[in-house]
Enzyme design. Sequence first.
Site, PDB file in Angstrom:
ATOM      1  N   THR A  56     -26.665  18.357  33.670  1.00  0.00           N
ATOM      2  CA  THR A  56     -27.527  17.768  34.697  1.00  0.00           C
ATOM      3  C   THR A  56     -26.925  18.080  36.061  1.00  0.00           C
ATOM      4  O   THR A  56     -25.812  17.639  36.364  1.00  0.00           O
ATOM      5  CB  THR A  56     -27.624  16.242  34.473  1.00  0.00           C
ATOM      6  OG1 THR A  56     -28.123  16.023  33.152  1.00  0.00           O
ATOM      7  CG2 THR A  56     -28.536  15.587  35.487  1.00  0.00           C
ATOM      8  N   CYS A  95     -25.145   8.939  31.588  1.00  0.00           N
ATOM      9  CA  CYS A  95     -26.221   9.608  32.341  1.00  0.00           C
ATOM     10  C   CYS A  95     -26.872   8.736  33.413  1.00  0.00           C
ATOM     11  O   CYS A  95     -26.801   9.073  34.596  1.00  0.00           O
ATOM     12  CB  CYS A  95     -27.266  10.124  31.375  1.00  0.00           C
ATOM     13  SG  CYS A  95     -26.637  11.478  30.376  1.00  0.00           S
ATOM     14  N   LYS A 130     -24.938   1.748  23.979  1.00  0.00           N
ATOM     15  CA  LYS A 130     -26.170   1.434  23.243  1.00  0.00           C
ATOM     16  C   LYS A 130     -25.881   1.656  21.759  1.00  0.00           C
ATOM     17  O   LYS A 130     -24.843   2.231  21.413  1.00  0.00           O
ATOM     18  CB  LYS A 130     -27.338   2.290  23.734  1.00  0.00           C
ATOM     19  CG  LYS A 130     -27.182   3.775  23.476  1.00  0.00           C
ATOM     20  CD  LYS A 130     -28.468   4.477  23.865  1.00  0.00           C
ATOM     21  CE  LYS A 130     -28.412   5.941  23.581  1.00  0.00           C
ATOM     22  NZ  LYS A 130     -29.641   6.631  23.886  1.00  0.00           N
ATOM     23  N   VAL A 135     -23.570  16.857  24.400  1.00  0.00           N
ATOM     24  CA  VAL A 135     -24.700  17.778  24.528  1.00  0.00           C
ATOM     25  C   VAL A 135     -24.379  19.134  23.893  1.00  0.00           C
ATOM     26  O   VAL A 135     -25.177  19.701  23.145  1.00  0.00           O
ATOM     27  CB  VAL A 135     -25.091  17.954  26.020  1.00  0.00           C
ATOM     28  CG1 VAL A 135     -26.068  19.108  26.201  1.00  0.00           C
ATOM     29  CG2 VAL A 135     -25.706  16.667  26.537  1.00  0.00           C
ATOM     30  N   LYS A 150     -24.734   7.719  36.593  1.00  0.00           N
ATOM     31  CA  LYS A 150     -24.307   8.839  37.447  1.00  0.00           C
ATOM     32  C   LYS A 150     -25.504   9.603  38.014  1.00  0.00           C
ATOM     33  O   LYS A 150     -25.461  10.070  39.148  1.00  0.00           O
ATOM     34  CB  LYS A 150     -23.354   9.754  36.694  1.00  0.00           C
ATOM     35  CG  LYS A 150     -23.974  10.912  35.951  1.00  0.00           C
ATOM     36  CD  LYS A 150     -22.913  11.870  35.432  1.00  0.00           C
ATOM     37  CE  LYS A 150     -23.474  12.781  34.354  1.00  0.00           C
ATOM     38  NZ  LYS A 150     -24.603  13.608  34.735  1.00  0.00           N
ATOM     39  N   GLY A 194     -26.158   1.549  30.868  1.00  0.00           N
ATOM     40  CA  GLY A 194     -24.845   2.177  31.031  1.00  0.00           C
ATOM     41  C   GLY A 194     -24.930   3.598  30.535  1.00  0.00           C
ATOM     42  O   GLY A 194     -25.982   4.236  30.618  1.00  0.00           O
ATOM     43  N   ASN A 218     -34.538  10.473  34.477  1.00  0.00           N
ATOM     44  CA  ASN A 218     -33.534   9.429  34.256  1.00  0.00           C
ATOM     45  C   ASN A 218     -33.645   8.301  35.283  1.00  0.00           C
ATOM     46  O   ASN A 218     -33.473   7.128  34.953  1.00  0.00           O
ATOM     47  CB  ASN A 218     -32.128  10.032  34.286  1.00  0.00           C
ATOM     48  CG  ASN A 218     -31.736  10.571  32.917  1.00  0.00           C
ATOM     49  OD1 ASN A 218     -32.514  10.478  31.969  1.00  0.00           O
ATOM     50  ND2 ASN A 218     -30.544  11.111  32.805  1.00  0.00           N
ATOM     51  N   GLU A 252     -28.476  10.043  23.225  1.00  0.00           N
ATOM     52  CA  GLU A 252     -27.425   9.792  22.243  1.00  0.00           C
ATOM     53  C   GLU A 252     -27.959   8.759  21.247  1.00  0.00           C
ATOM     54  O   GLU A 252     -28.693   7.852  21.609  1.00  0.00           O
ATOM     55  CB  GLU A 252     -26.157   9.280  22.929  1.00  0.00           C
ATOM     56  CG  GLU A 252     -25.442  10.390  23.674  1.00  0.00           C
ATOM     57  CD  GLU A 252     -24.234   9.902  24.461  1.00  0.00           C
ATOM     58  OE1 GLU A 252     -23.684   8.841  24.164  1.00  0.00           O
ATOM     59  OE2 GLU A 252     -23.844  10.623  25.407  1.00  0.00           O
ATOM     60  N   LYS A 254     -35.064  16.525  35.730  1.00  0.00           N
ATOM     61  CA  LYS A 254     -34.100  15.738  34.948  1.00  0.00           C
ATOM     62  C   LYS A 254     -33.684  14.464  35.698  1.00  0.00           C
ATOM     63  O   LYS A 254     -33.658  13.370  35.134  1.00  0.00           O
ATOM     64  CB  LYS A 254     -32.876  16.616  34.642  1.00  0.00           C
ATOM     65  CG  LYS A 254     -31.728  15.902  33.981  1.00  0.00           C
ATOM     66  CD  LYS A 254     -32.067  15.415  32.583  1.00  0.00           C
ATOM     67  CE  LYS A 254     -30.974  14.488  32.074  1.00  0.00           C
ATOM     68  NZ  LYS A 254     -31.255  13.956  30.757  1.00  0.00           N
TER      69      LYS A 254
HETATM   70  N1  LIG Z   1     -24.572  12.773  26.914  1.00  0.00           N
HETATM   71  C1  LIG Z   1     -25.888  12.771  27.079  1.00  0.00           C
HETATM   72  O1  LIG Z   1     -26.605  11.955  26.488  1.00  0.00           O
HETATM   73  C2  LIG Z   1     -26.555  13.777  27.972  1.00  0.00           C
HETATM   74  C3  LIG Z   1     -27.940  13.973  27.871  1.00  0.00           C
HETATM   75  C4  LIG Z   1     -28.548  14.912  28.703  1.00  0.00           C
HETATM   76  C5  LIG Z   1     -27.776  15.607  29.621  1.00  0.00           C
HETATM   77  N2  LIG Z   1     -26.434  15.384  29.719  1.00  0.00           N
HETATM   78  C6  LIG Z   1     -25.657  16.179  30.681  1.00  0.00           C
HETATM   79  O2  LIG Z   1     -24.992  17.205  29.961  1.00  0.00           O
HETATM   80  C7  LIG Z   1     -23.711  17.472  30.562  1.00  0.00           C
HETATM   81  C8  LIG Z   1     -22.615  17.313  29.520  1.00  0.00           C
HETATM   82  O3  LIG Z   1     -22.598  15.966  29.102  1.00  0.00           O
HETATM   83  P1  LIG Z   1     -21.799  15.478  27.808  1.00  0.00           P
HETATM   84  O4  LIG Z   1     -22.145  14.056  27.608  1.00  0.00           O
HETATM   85  O5  LIG Z   1     -22.005  16.442  26.703  1.00  0.00           O
HETATM   86  O6  LIG Z   1     -20.302  15.604  28.345  1.00  0.00           O
HETATM   87  P2  LIG Z   1     -18.948  15.534  27.470  1.00  0.00           P
HETATM   88  O7  LIG Z   1     -17.926  15.014  28.395  1.00  0.00           O
HETATM   89  O8  LIG Z   1     -19.229  14.834  26.190  1.00  0.00           O
HETATM   90  O9  LIG Z   1     -18.641  17.070  27.118  1.00  0.00           O
HETATM   91  C9  LIG Z   1     -18.208  18.028  28.021  1.00  0.00           C
HETATM   92  C10 LIG Z   1     -17.261  18.981  27.319  1.00  0.00           C
HETATM   93  O10 LIG Z   1     -16.934  20.042  28.226  1.00  0.00           O
HETATM   94  C11 LIG Z   1     -15.570  20.400  27.992  1.00  0.00           C
HETATM   95  N3  LIG Z   1     -15.078  21.160  29.140  1.00  0.00           N
HETATM   96  C12 LIG Z   1     -14.687  20.721  30.360  1.00  0.00           C
HETATM   97  N4  LIG Z   1     -14.320  21.766  31.128  1.00  0.00           N
HETATM   98  C13 LIG Z   1     -14.493  22.874  30.387  1.00  0.00           C
HETATM   99  C14 LIG Z   1     -14.292  24.262  30.623  1.00  0.00           C
HETATM  100  N5  LIG Z   1     -13.847  24.701  31.787  1.00  0.00           N
HETATM  101  N6  LIG Z   1     -14.564  25.134  29.635  1.00  0.00           N
HETATM  102  C15 LIG Z   1     -15.008  24.701  28.434  1.00  0.00           C
HETATM  103  N7  LIG Z   1     -15.218  23.395  28.150  1.00  0.00           N
HETATM  104  C16 LIG Z   1     -14.966  22.495  29.118  1.00  0.00           C
HETATM  105  C17 LIG Z   1     -14.893  19.055  27.757  1.00  0.00           C
HETATM  106  O11 LIG Z   1     -13.641  19.236  27.107  1.00  0.00           O
HETATM  107  C18 LIG Z   1     -15.938  18.343  26.902  1.00  0.00           C
HETATM  108  O12 LIG Z   1     -15.713  18.569  25.524  1.00  0.00           O
HETATM  109  C19 LIG Z   1     -23.593  16.533  31.750  1.00  0.00           C
HETATM  110  O13 LIG Z   1     -24.061  17.178  32.896  1.00  0.00           O
HETATM  111  C20 LIG Z   1     -24.552  15.406  31.382  1.00  0.00           C
HETATM  112  O14 LIG Z   1     -25.053  14.750  32.511  1.00  0.00           O
HETATM  113  C21 LIG Z   1     -25.796  14.485  28.901  1.00  0.00           C
END
Ligand SMILES: NC(=O)c1ccc[n+]([C@@H]2O[C@H](COP(=O)([O-])OP(=O)(O)OC[C@H]3O[C@@H](n4cnc5c(N)ncnc54)[C@H](O)[C@@H]3O)[C@@H](O)[C@H]2O)c1
Length: 444
Positions: free
Chosen positions: A121, A261, A322, A11, A264, A258, A209, A153, A205
């Site tokens: 989220t 998102c 996916k 994200v 969880k 899977g 989902n 994604e 949100k």
């Molecule tokens: N992946 C998706 O499709 C998607 C879509 C919508 C919402 N979300 C939500 O967005 C959020 C992030 O998801 P994601 O898939 O991008 O996660 P991710 O695990 O891909 O990325 C999170 C990043 O945060 C970094 N991080 C952890 N602790 C940190 C800190 N203290 N300071 C700085 N960076 C730090 C990690 O190293 C990692 O690079 C989640 O809450 C998820 O539910 C994800």
Amino acid sequence: MKIAVVGTGYVGLVTGTCFAETGNDVTCVDIDQAKVDKLTNGQITIYEPGLEKLFVRNQREERLRFTTSLVDGVRDAMIIFLALPTPPGENGSADLKYVLGVAEDLGKIIKDYKVIVDKSTVPVGTAEKVRAAIAKNCKTEFDVVSNPEFLREGVAVEDFMKPDRVVIGTSSERARKIMGDLYAPFVRQGNPVIFMDERSAELTKYAANSFLATKISFMNEIAQLCERLGADVDMVRRGIGSDERIGKRFLFPGIGYGGSCFPKDVKALVKSSKEVEYDFKILKSVMEVNETQKLSLLPKIKKYFGGNVKGKRFALWGLAFKPNTDDIREAPALDMINALLGEGASICVYDPEAMNNVKILLGEKVMYADNQYDCLQSADALIIATEWNEFRTPNFLKIVTALKNKVIFDGRNLFETDAIRELGFYYESIGREIAIPTNGIAHK
Ligand SMILES: NC(=O)c1ccc[n+]([C@@H]2O[C@H](COP(=O)([O-])OP(=O)(O)OC[C@H]3O[C@@H](n4cnc5c(N)ncnc54)[C@H](O)[C@@H]3O)[C@@H](O)[C@H]2O)c1
């Protein structure tokens, strides 16, 4: 505008890059030094169609920077996005330690007015917790906004650049104006920016989902019924999908949902409900159905091999949860792999983008092929777990030559049942095993 994005994963990287693309000055912060080094050196860290081009251009134009220093990253920013992980904690609720940890740090750092935006989220009430965590050490004025992200994604750039809607939860007029201006270039075609209170935004949100996960599980149960009643789920899907109230999308059955998102978020909403003494029965069933569905091919595979797959070798196409992503978090393919290994089978896998992530996770437990056809060599059957486009019209001659038996177990319904059986394959898929019912009992 000057923007910081804290957390540079799926994200965060898309958010940062797309905001840079509309001319903003963006600094992405991440604690992972290796990730920041790679990005700084112009190497993209995730597979996401269309992202690399924007990433390279905006880095070259110096609108997109990366750092491990929160202090440096947020110093000049007016808006600070939190795109941090919110994984399930031990009891299923979203673990807020990353979000609240950074919020506390921000309280010590910020010296002038900032808008801090929850893009992660997060459960209802988190904006208040973030506000309190910042306020503990902060004397400056600031606003906390809830701006959940709806990107998917695989099509994340398109979703971000042309969102169906933008949801912004805030009670501050000042923050509302800033967020409205920031998103204006993304909604020029008139898609709505929906302003609401923080709690409603947070729940929106989870509701979105959970609804989508429910739609998938519902169709998977219809598919189960089809197999038992002698109906074809493809026909049923088309029959109901043409009703506008139902809609055509998200009606494809398969081996379960899977990703990082749906699993969880459904779990977290059930947990949040429990905390306010509400028993969210539908969602509990959605989770249960999905767990069963992930392994729904297994009995079919075992039945074909006389109840025992010990010593059998399988080719597995598709590892990502996916298509068009390298993300394997909670991927049904992994459940399938673990189950087959547990039964004493061996597996050779292939995925166009997710191989490296699986190698890190599974190491030598499975074999890895360089392409989809090498994967089939000497295998007793082919299993399909992800609907990548390149699997849809494969070279069947190559498949026949490489496989030991002409057997395919398809968890994503890629092929026409009749056509593939005409080619001489034993073929099992999801919800399309036409049975002939006699006296209410279905036979194959
Ligand atoms: N992946 C998706 O499709 C998607 C879509 C919508 C919402 N979300 C939500 O967005 C959020 C992030 O998801 P994601 O898939 O991008 O996660 P991710 O695990 O891909 O990325 C999170 C990043 O945060 C970094 N991080 C952890 N602790 C940190 C800190 N203290 N300071 C700085 N960076 C730090 C990690 O190293 C990692 O690079 C989640 O809450 C998820 O539910 C994800």
